[in-house]
Every structure is written in structure tokens, then in C-alpha cells.
Design an enzyme around this catalytic site. Structure first.
Site, PDB file in Angstrom:
ATOM      1  CB  CYS A  96       4.684  -1.999   6.665  1.00 40.50           C
ATOM      2  SG  CYS A  96       3.898  -3.154   7.817  1.00 40.50           S
ATOM      3  CD1 TRP A  97      -2.409  -1.404   5.169  1.00 40.14           C
ATOM      4  CD2 TRP A  97      -1.887   0.639   4.455  1.00 40.14           C
ATOM      5  NE1 TRP A  97      -3.583  -0.746   4.933  1.00 40.14           N
ATOM      6  CE2 TRP A  97      -3.302   0.525   4.489  1.00 40.14           C
ATOM      7  CE3 TRP A  97      -1.324   1.847   4.042  1.00 40.14           C
ATOM      8  CZ2 TRP A  97      -4.155   1.548   4.128  1.00 40.14           C
ATOM      9  CZ3 TRP A  97      -2.176   2.888   3.678  1.00 40.14           C
ATOM     10  CH2 TRP A  97      -3.566   2.732   3.721  1.00 40.14           C
TER      11      TRP A  97
END
Length: 355
Positions: A96-97
Site C-alpha cells: 500500500c502507500w
């Protein structure tokens, strides 16, 4: 790897996994992602905005509760519709980020199912650091042969011909979806984001054999909205130059063929000419628009070369390329496909002949 979390030190290490699952929102994924990754968001763009608003304006606890419900629902959907046919020994990498809650939730559920799922520590942010770091080093290990020549010399077509003959070619304008000038915007072709361009560029550089030369076109630091990495542009500008000295008439004819899409969209071309108003007088711009409106294409191209592109080229070459004193010059009056092919063959012959 510890507790299902891994730190990756080289972009090549991503190839060790069966699949890369990017659980960021679609807009985050569209801006840039690891090559080959698939997007299976655990929060949609709208859901992500909603959760962020609730977190800031109301209650972090309330935001996490609603967010968890969305994440659970979306992961369940992916398990049913995206991962229903994956074998028991499947080894996905989840990112993810920042390598936090979104990828952690997906990894936890997959590991409970029995898959050897791994969460990427640092997520996309750490991936970007790897890209930037490798782009600051990798070009220095390559030897560039730089195709030079004023606008209309067929440089990009020569690169394509060199590639077809088995040479290593870095076509930066193709990667950037732009022909490299104010009038270089390609119709209905959107440039990639800066980050996506750098990802694509790094992938291209990794495929080159450092023991063989890489042919590239002389470029400025910007191609449309894209900035070239400093290390790359500096290494290219230290390369050997191969200058195409094409007859003016051949250049005009070549541009009329290569930019034929402008003829079909005169109003669009006139809007692009407006971008030159800080460099040319109002009277000149209006005369060029008259050429467009009257279909005087050869006159337009000739004046653009004489008054705009050729002076810019001379200033750029004298300023940017350190090897011009030893430039190889190839004169030609033919920029037809056959002429381009002959230029490529001459370049290959010259580069393979010992100095």
C-alpha cells in the site's frame, strides 16, 4: 522477512514473487506503480476521501470503524472475484502507500487462509526511494551514442531503424509520449505522470547491456511536462554525438509527413502556435496562423525551422554537449523511409569500425 513483512533493497527483487498486489486506491495506482502489479484496492477513491474527512473532522475511532468495514467488504469481494483460482502455494507481495493498515489487513487475511502472502515494508514510498536511487546511479554504467541534428532530421525515426536492426535504443520521446517541443504534443496521447515515467525509464535502463552502446536522441531537460533525471541527462550529454546534417528541403518534406496529423486539426495547431507568443512576435504568430488557415503547410514548416527551431537548436547544442568537437557528421538529402534506413546502417557501420 519477519512476521510476514519484507524489506526490499533492489527493484529487481520484486520479480521473486508470484504476483504483486497493490491495494492502494485506483487514483494512487494510476499515478505510478510497480511494473506488473495489479490493483485490488481495499478502499476506493471516494471511500478514502470519506474516511480521511471523518478522521480529521469528527473522530479517529469513528473513521477507523467505518474504514474497517469498507476494507473487510472490499477484501471479501477480491477473494471471491479476483483470487478464487490461486493455488495453495501462491506467493503474493502485498503493498500500500506506507506498508501500513491497508496492506496489513490484506496480508493478514491471506495468511490466515493459508497463502504465503508477504507485506512490503514501507510500501510504495520505499519503492519510490529505490527508483530514485537507481536512476541516480544506473545511467553512469552505460555508454551513450547521441543522435543529434536540428528539428526535422528524422532522429526519432533513425532510432527506430537502429532498434529494428538489433541495436540498443533508448527512445525517451516514446517513453514520455511527446515529441519534445511546443508542437510535440501528440493528439489524444496523454503523457504519463513524472513518477510513472521514471518507473518506465528505469525498466528500460535495466534491460541494457552495459558492454554495448545505447543510442539515444539529444534532448533538453524536459520533454513536454516530463523532467529527465539529472544523472541521465548529464551522462547523455557527455556521450559521443552523431549529427545528421540533412538538406533543408528534405527536413521540410519529412516534417510534413511526420506531423501530418496537424493538417487534419488546424484549429488545434493554431492553439499550439499560441504557446510560442513569448518567443515570437505577434505578427509572426498571426502569419503562421494564416499559413495554417490557407493550407500553406510547406511555407509554415519552412518558417518555423528558420525562425524558431534552428536558432533554438544551435543554442542548445553549443550549451549542452561536451563532445561536439569530435562529432560524427552524416550528410543526407534523403529522409524517406529508405533514406532513414540507410542512415541507420551507416551509423552501425561507423560505430563498429575501430577508431
Amino acid at each position: 522477512m519477519k512476521n510476514g513483512i519484507i524489506t526490499i533493497e533492489h527493484t529487481a527483487d520484486f520479480r521473486e514473487f508470484d504476483e504483486i498486489i497493490d491495494v492502494r486506491s485506483p487514483s494512487e495506482f494510476a499515478e505510478d506503480h510497480v511494473p506488473g502489479a495489479i490493483n485490488r484496492p481495499v478502499l476506493s477513491d471516494d471511500q478514502r476521501v470519506e474516511i480521511g474527512t471523518i478522521y480529521k473532522q469528527h473522530s479517529p475511532f469513528h473513521a477507523k470503524r467505518i474504514g474497517a468495514a469498507y476494507v473487510a467488504e472490499n477484501i471479501a469481494h477480491h477473494l471471491v472475484h479476483s483470487f478464487d483460482n490461486r493455488p495453495k502455494n501462491w506467493r503474493p507481495l502485498i503493498m500500500c502507500w506506507r506498508g501500513g493498515q491497508r496492506s496489513g489487513a490484506m496480508t493478514l487475511i491471506m495468511r490466515k487462509i493459508g497463502w504465503d502472502a508477504t507485506q512490503l515494508h514501507g510500501g510504495y514510498k520505499d519503492y519510490r526511494k529505490l527508483v530514485v536511487g537507481e536512476l541516480s546511479d544506473l545511467p553512469r554504467h552505460l555508454t551513450f551514442k547521441v543522435i543529434c541534428g536540428p528539428t526535422g532530421s528524422g532522429k526519432s525515426r533513425v532510432l527506430q531503424a537502429l532498434a529494428q536492426q538489433g541495436q540498443q535504443v533508448l527512445d525517451l520521446e516514446e517513453l514520455a509520449c511527446h515529441k519534445g517541443s511546443v508542437l510535440g504534443v501528440l493528439p489524444e496521447a496523454k503523457q504519463p505522470s513524472q513518477k510513472m515515467f521514471e518507473t518506465i525509464l528505469l525498466g528500460a535502463l535495466h534491460h541494457f547491456d552495459p558492454d554495448r552502446p545505447v543510442f539515444v536522441e539529444a534532448e533538453s531537460r524536459k520533454i513536454g511536462s516530463i523532467h529527465l533525471p539529472d544523472t541521465l541527462i548529464e551522462t547523455i550529454r557527455a556521450g559521443d554525438c552523431i549529427s545528421i546534417d540533412a538538406a533543408f528541403e528534405a527536413r521540410v518534406d519529412f516534417l510534413l509527413r511526420d506531423y501530418d496529423y496537424f493538417i487534419a486539426a488546424p484549429s488545434w495547431l493554431n492553439s499550439r502556435l499560441n504557446e510560442l507568443r513569448n518567443l515570437q512576435s505577434r505578427e509572426t504568430i498571426e502569419r503562421w496562423k494564416d499559413h495554417v488557415n490557407n493550407g500553406q503547410w510547406a511555407a509554415l514548416v519552412s518558417e518555423l525551422l528558420e525562425l524558431h527551431y534552428d536558432p533554438l537548436y544551435l543554442r542548445s547544442q553549443n550549451r549542452n554537449f561536451t563532445s561536439l568537437g569530435a562529432t560524427t557528421n552524416l550528410a543526407t538529402k534523403d529522409l524517406t523511409p529508405a533514406g532513414i534506413e540507410a542512415l541507420a546502417e551507416q551509423i552501425i557501420s561507423d560505430c563498429s569500425t575501430p577508431a
